[in-house]
Design a protein around this motif. Structure first.
Motif, PDB file in Angstrom:
ATOM      1  N   CYS A 111       3.010  -3.976  -0.624  1.00  0.00           N
ATOM      2  CA  CYS A 111       3.786  -3.417   0.480  1.00  0.00           C
ATOM      3  C   CYS A 111       3.137  -3.765   1.808  1.00  0.00           C
ATOM      4  O   CYS A 111       2.006  -4.252   1.870  1.00  0.00           O
ATOM      5  N   VAL A 112       3.888  -3.502   2.878  1.00  0.00           N
ATOM      6  CA  VAL A 112       3.383  -3.590   4.247  1.00  0.00           C
ATOM      7  C   VAL A 112       3.379  -2.181   4.816  1.00  0.00           C
ATOM      8  O   VAL A 112       4.376  -1.458   4.716  1.00  0.00           O
ATOM      9  N   ARG A 113       2.258  -1.770   5.369  1.00  0.00           N
ATOM     10  CA  ARG A 113       2.153  -0.448   5.980  1.00  0.00           C
ATOM     11  C   ARG A 113       1.829  -0.596   7.460  1.00  0.00           C
ATOM     12  O   ARG A 113       1.206  -1.573   7.878  1.00  0.00           O
ATOM     13  N   PHE A 114       2.227   0.399   8.228  1.00  0.00           N
ATOM     14  CA  PHE A 114       2.054   0.367   9.673  1.00  0.00           C
ATOM     15  C   PHE A 114       1.315   1.624  10.110  1.00  0.00           C
ATOM     16  O   PHE A 114       1.643   2.725   9.681  1.00  0.00           O
ATOM     17  N   LEU A 115       0.328   1.434  10.967  1.00  0.00           N
ATOM     18  CA  LEU A 115      -0.527   2.549  11.360  1.00  0.00           C
ATOM     19  C   LEU A 115      -0.885   2.426  12.830  1.00  0.00           C
ATOM     20  O   LEU A 115      -1.369   1.381  13.280  1.00  0.00           O
ATOM     21  N   ARG A 116      -0.639   3.493  13.565  1.00  0.00           N
ATOM     22  CA  ARG A 116      -1.027   3.510  14.971  1.00  0.00           C
ATOM     23  C   ARG A 116      -2.489   3.937  15.064  1.00  0.00           C
ATOM     24  O   ARG A 116      -2.831   5.106  14.865  1.00  0.00           O
ATOM     25  N   THR A 117      -3.348   2.993  15.332  1.00  0.00           N
ATOM     26  CA  THR A 117      -4.779   3.279  15.403  1.00  0.00           C
ATOM     27  C   THR A 117      -5.492   2.128  16.086  1.00  0.00           C
ATOM     28  O   THR A 117      -4.900   1.082  16.380  1.00  0.00           O
ATOM     29  N   ASP A 118      -6.755   2.326  16.317  1.00  0.00           N
ATOM     30  CA  ASP A 118      -7.628   1.303  16.883  1.00  0.00           C
ATOM     31  C   ASP A 118      -8.386   0.645  15.742  1.00  0.00           C
ATOM     32  O   ASP A 118      -8.688   1.291  14.732  1.00  0.00           O
ATOM     33  N   VAL A 119      -8.725  -0.630  15.895  1.00  0.00           N
ATOM     34  CA  VAL A 119      -9.418  -1.323  14.812  1.00  0.00           C
ATOM     35  C   VAL A 119     -10.756  -0.663  14.498  1.00  0.00           C
ATOM     36  O   VAL A 119     -11.208  -0.667  13.343  1.00  0.00           O
TER      37      VAL A 119
END
Length: 434
Positions: free
Chosen positions: A155-163
Motif C-alpha cells: 500500500c501507499v500511506r500518507f503522513l503529515r510529519t517532518d522527516v
C-alpha cells in the motif's frame, strides 16, 4: 549545510512563489514575505519556535502549490516520477526479493502522488509519503485506494510529519527520496542525517532538485550536498560496495568526490544525486588503535547500561585525523591480559558528547559486547574500527539517546558476524565467545 540555504527568504523556497505562472495561479505574495531567521538558536525552545515558524510558512506555500495549476508549480511531475522511481529502486522489486519480503520506500515531498504511483508500479511493496502540507497529501492520496488495516498488505500511506519525526518502526527503508524538497527543509543537513538513520545496508538515498523553467537555475536554493553527506554512511551509487571512503586528506574532499560522482541530470534537466549505504556499513580502510584506558565520565554503565572504556586520545592523533566524529564498530581486546586478549565485538564512539555537553575535547569510548568482569584503567587496549554507522548527533534526551545506542549495538553485532569483518582481524589472535 550550504550557507545559501540558511537565511534565504522562504518566498524563494517553493515553485509557487518563483515560477511566473504560479504567481498568477497561486496568489504570489511577492518580496514582502517575511524572512525566517535560521541562525543558530540560543536554546532548545528558541530552536523549536524557529522551526515551527518555518514549517508553518512552508506549509502555506505548499498548500498554494497544490491549490492552483499543479502543472505550473510542479512541472513534468509524471516524467520525473518515473525517472526517480527507476533511480530509487535500481531494478529491485518485491517480487525479485522473494515471498514474504518487502521493499519499502520513504518519499519526502508528496506533490500529487505520481512518484509514489511510479514506485508501486515498478515493484515497491510499501511507500510512505510525508509532507508538511495536508492539502498536498490529500491531493496525492486521490490516486490510490485507502490503505489496508493489515500491515503487510502492499500500500501507499500518507503522513503529515517532518522527516526527523519518522519513527524507526516505520522502516528500515530500502530507499528514501527527497522529492524536490530537501532545500526547503528548516535544516537540510539534519534532515539528511535523520533520513540516513532510517536506511539499511544496500539502501538508496536520492536527492532531486528541479530547475526553474524560465532561467534554468535551481528552483530552490543550491545545496552543498558534498558537505552534508561527508559524515554520513553514504557513498555514490556504484562505488558504495567498496565501503565508506575515509581519505587522509580530509572527509570534505571525500564527500565532494562522492557527491560529484553521485550527481546526474534528471529527465527534465534538474539535478539528481544518488547515494547508497555500503554493505555492512563497511569502511574502505580499517582504522587500528592502541592506547591506554583512561578515566571517563562513568555514564556508560551508570546511566545507560552500556559500560565503556575510554582510550587515551592524546596518543591517537593520526587515527583521529581520519575519523569523523561519530559511531563506529569493530573488534577490541586487552593484549596484555590472558583472560581478555581475544578479539571481541565492540562499538566505538568518537566525539564530544553533544547530548550532555559537559566537557571539552574528543573522547574515544569503546563498548565491548561481552562482560569483561572488571575495570581496566591504565591497561592497554587494541581496537580495530571496520564500519561506520552514523555521525555524532544531539538527541532530545537520555531516553532517545539510549534507544539509539541499543540500535547501534544491534546493527554492529549483526554486521560483525560477517566473515569479511572477522577476516580483518582473524589470524592476529583467537576469538572470544560473544
Amino acid at each position: 549545510m550550504a550557507a545559501s540555504v540558511r537565511g534565504t527568504p522562504l518566498a524563494a523556497l517553493t515553485r509557487a512563489s518563483t515560477h511566473p505562472r504560479a504567481r498568477h495561479s497561486a496568489g504570489h505574495r511577492g518580496a514582502s514575505s517575511a524572512r525566517i531567521s535560521r541562525a543558530a538558536p540560543p536554546g532548545a525552545d528558541a530552536a523549536a519556535t524557529q522551526k515551527a515558524a518555518h514549517v508553518a510558512e512552508i506549509t502555506a506555500r505548499r498548500d498554494e502549490m497544490v491549490a492552483g495549476c499543479v502543472s505550473c508549480t510542479m512541472p513534468d511531475e509524471g516524467d520525473r516520477g518515473d525517472f526517480l522511481a527507476d533511480v530509487a529502486l535500481g531494478g529491485r522489486s518485491v517480487e525479485a526479493k522473494g515471498e514474504g519480503s518487502s521493499l519499502r520506500v520513504l518519499v519526502v515531498g508528496a506533490e500529487t502522488g505520481k512518484l509514489a504511483k511510479s514506485l508501486m508500479d515498478r515493484g515497491a511493496s510499501h511507500v510512505l509519503v510525508i509532507d508538511h502540507s495536508q492539502a498536498m497529501l490529500d491531493r496525492a492520496a486521490e490516486l490510490f485506494d485507502p490503505p489496508s488495516t493489515v500491515g503487510n498488505v502492499p500500500c501507499v500511506r500518507f503522513l503529515r510529519t517532518d522527516v526527523s519525526d519518522v519513527k524507526p518502526y516505520e522502516g528500515p527503508f530500502d530507499a528514501v527520496v527527497f522529492n524536490d524538497s530537501l532545500a526547503s527543509e528548516h535544516d537540510p543537513a539534519d534532515a539528511l542525517r535523520r533520513a540516513s538513520l532510517l536506511l539499511q545496508p544496500g539502501s538508496t538515498l536520492v536527492i532531486s532538485q528541479r530547475l526553474d523553467d524560465v532561467d534554468h537555475t535551481p528552483a530552490l536554493p543550491s545545496m552543498d550536498v558534498a558537505a552534508m553527506i561527508a559524515d554520513l554512511p553514504l557513498e555514490a551509487a556504484g562505488s558504495a560496495a567498496e565501503g565508506k571512503a575515509m581519505e587522509r586528506e580530509g572527509w570534505l574532499a571525500a564527500g565532494a568526490s562522492s557527491a560529484s560522482a553521485a550527481r546526474t541530470e534528471d529527465c527534465c534537466g534538474g539535478s539528481c544525486w544518488t547515494f547508497e549505504v555500503p554493505p555492512l556499513y563497511a569502511m574502505r580502510d580499517a582504522v587500528e588503535m592502541r592506547a591506554k584506558v583512561v578515566s571517563g565520565f562513568g555514564r556508560g554503565s551508570k546511566q545507560m547500561g552500556t559500560p565503556t572504556a575510554n582510550m587515551d586520545p592524546t596518543v591517537l592523533a593520526p587515527q583521529l585525523e581520519r575519523m569523523r566524529r561519530g559511531v563506529y564498530f569493530g573488534f577490541a581486546r586487552l593484549p596484555d591480559d590472558p583472560d581478555n586478549d581475544s578479539w571481541s565485538k565492540c562499538v566505538i564512539n568518537v566525539g564530544q558528547r553533544p547530548t550532555f555537553a559537559d566537557g571539552d575535547g574528543v573522547t574515544i569510548e569503546v563498548h565491548v559486547m561481552r562482560l569483561m568482569g572488571r575495570d581496566f584503567y591504565g591497561e592497554t587496549m587494541e581496537c580495530v574500527a571496520l564500519g561506520y554507522l552514523r555521525p555524532e548527533m544531539r538527541f532530545k534526551g537520555l531516553r532517545e539517546l539510549v534507544g539509539r545506542i541499543m540500535t547501534d549495538i544491534g546493527l554492529a553485532r549483526n554486521a560483525l558476524d560477517a566473515e569479511s569483518m572477522r577476516g580483518a582481524v582473524d589470524g592476529k589472535n583467537s576469538w572470544s565467545a560473544d
